[in-house]
Design a protein around this motif. Structure first.
Motif, mmCIF file in Angstrom:
data_model
loop_
_atom_site.group_PDB
_atom_site.id
_atom_site.type_symbol
_atom_site.label_atom_id
_atom_site.label_comp_id
_atom_site.label_asym_id
_atom_site.label_seq_id
_atom_site.Cartn_x
_atom_site.Cartn_y
_atom_site.Cartn_z
ATOM 1 N N ARG A 148 0.805 -1.219 0.000
ATOM 2 C CA ARG A 148 0.000 0.000 0.000
ATOM 3 C C ARG A 148 0.842 1.274 0.000
ATOM 4 O O ARG A 148 0.280 2.371 -0.044
ATOM 5 C CB ARG A 148 -0.939 0.022 1.217
ATOM 6 C CG ARG A 148 -2.073 -0.974 1.151
ATOM 7 C CD ARG A 148 -2.972 -0.887 2.388
ATOM 8 N NE ARG A 148 -3.836 0.292 2.385
ATOM 9 C CZ ARG A 148 -4.699 0.566 3.353
ATOM 10 N NH1 ARG A 148 -4.793 -0.235 4.412
ATOM 11 N NH2 ARG A 148 -5.450 1.648 3.288
ATOM 12 N N CYS A 149 2.149 1.140 0.052
ATOM 13 C CA CYS A 149 3.035 2.299 0.147
ATOM 14 C C CYS A 149 3.126 3.030 -1.198
ATOM 15 O O CYS A 149 3.591 2.447 -2.182
ATOM 16 C CB CYS A 149 4.413 1.844 0.605
ATOM 17 S SG CYS A 149 5.711 3.090 0.396
ATOM 18 N N GLN A 155 -1.943 -0.091 -7.865
ATOM 19 C CA GLN A 155 -2.114 0.290 -6.461
ATOM 20 C C GLN A 155 -3.158 1.398 -6.317
ATOM 21 O O GLN A 155 -3.089 2.424 -6.993
ATOM 22 C CB GLN A 155 -0.781 0.767 -5.893
ATOM 23 C CG GLN A 155 -0.816 1.086 -4.407
ATOM 24 C CD GLN A 155 0.433 1.813 -3.964
ATOM 25 O OE1 GLN A 155 0.590 3.006 -4.206
ATOM 26 N NE2 GLN A 155 1.356 1.081 -3.344
ATOM 27 N N GLU A 207 -3.634 5.397 -1.246
ATOM 28 C CA GLU A 207 -3.388 4.760 0.056
ATOM 29 C C GLU A 207 -4.519 4.979 1.048
ATOM 30 O O GLU A 207 -4.649 4.250 2.031
ATOM 31 C CB GLU A 207 -2.060 5.244 0.648
ATOM 32 C CG GLU A 207 -2.044 6.648 1.215
ATOM 33 C CD GLU A 207 -1.714 7.698 0.165
ATOM 34 O OE1 GLU A 207 -1.406 8.837 0.565
ATOM 35 O OE2 GLU A 207 -1.787 7.399 -1.039
#
Length: 267
Positions: A103-104, A175, A178
């Motif tokens: 998640r970075c 992704q 975040e």
């Protein structure tokens, strides 16, 4: 005239205080860390901040939710207690250590810039890559995306190291923000797995759906928390830290490669 200046100063101070108050409230709603992580991501893109900061409480997070389930370790693991994922030739004389959290956002930026370079550096057999994966952002941001993605990565690893690496790359390429727990949705994880040819076997789908490797993912995250690494992404070569940003921009593949070879003593 001086009164007007004083009024302006007071007004500016009030605006700053009000902005700070709103920021504090927003940070609490997002469990205090999301603003910091987002800021680091923006700064990394703009000029030289290399890591997403790990919270002080991350080392205390032992992912106990999965502790009561049966531990199943995927095939193709390495390292102490099977918590390391090795990509490349296991007997390569030099080792690159990569510390990441799925998640970075800064990890995503690193992977976009140099993920392919990492792969190329393993091709002559002189360097292998050890992945150390974390899930501290679940605690900092809320949700379960890091843990769910990590457990699914274990299922991919069980299918083969190349399948893991391809799935790893797909996760970073897709992704979510975040602040969103997109990886916490198993169905979304399975959709992304469909981008890796041959990965979605019946065994893989069952392992992801049943969370077979969730206890293993917790052990992997524990190992990261105990590593002494304080942020993601972190890259080390033979114990030497590699600068992921050079000057005011991300290291180019050429700059990254030069640093890796220098750390390893390679020409």
């Amino acid at each position: 005239m001086s009164q007007d200046k004083n009024k302006k100063r007071v007004s500016a101070r009030e605006r700053i205080q009000e902005a700070q108050r709103r920021e504090q409230q927003a940070a609490k709603r997002r469990q205090r860390i999301v603003v910091a992580v987002s800021a680091v991501a923006v700064l990394a893109l703009a000029g030289g901040v290399a890591v997403a900061v790990n919270s002080a409480s991350a080392k205390d997070d032992k992912n106990s939710a999965s502790a009561s389930a049966q531990l199943v370790v995927p095939a193709n693991v390495s390292g102490d207690n099977g918590t390391v994922i090795t990509y490349g030739k296991a007997d390569a004389p030099h080792t690159m250590e990569i510390y990441e959290d799925f998640r970075c956002p800064v990890c995503k930026h690193f992977e976009a810039a140099n993920g392919e370079t990492v792969k190329k550096l393993t091709e002559d057999g002189r360097i292998k890559v050890n992945f150390h994966l974390a899930s501290f952002l679940d605690k900092n941001l809320g949700g379960k995306g890091s843990r769910t993605a990590l457990a699914a990565a274990g299922a991919a690893l069980n299918e083969g190291v190349d399948k893991f690496k391809a799935f790893h790359d797909v996760l970073y390429a897709n992704q979510p923000d975040e602040r969103e727990d997109g990886f916490g949705d198993v169905n979304h994880i399975l959709e992304l797995a469909g981008q890796v040819p041959g990965l979605k076997t019946d065994a893989f789908v069952k392992a992801v759906t049943d969370k077979t490797y969730a206890p293993w993912a917790a052990k992997v995250a524990d190992a990261f928390n105990d590593s002494g690494v304080t942020g993601t992404p972190t890259v080390k070569v033979d114990g030497k830290t590699v600068n992921l940003f050079v000057g005011n921009s991300v290291a180019t593949p050429e700059q990254f490669t030069a640093q890796v070879k220098q750390a390893a003593g390679l020409q």
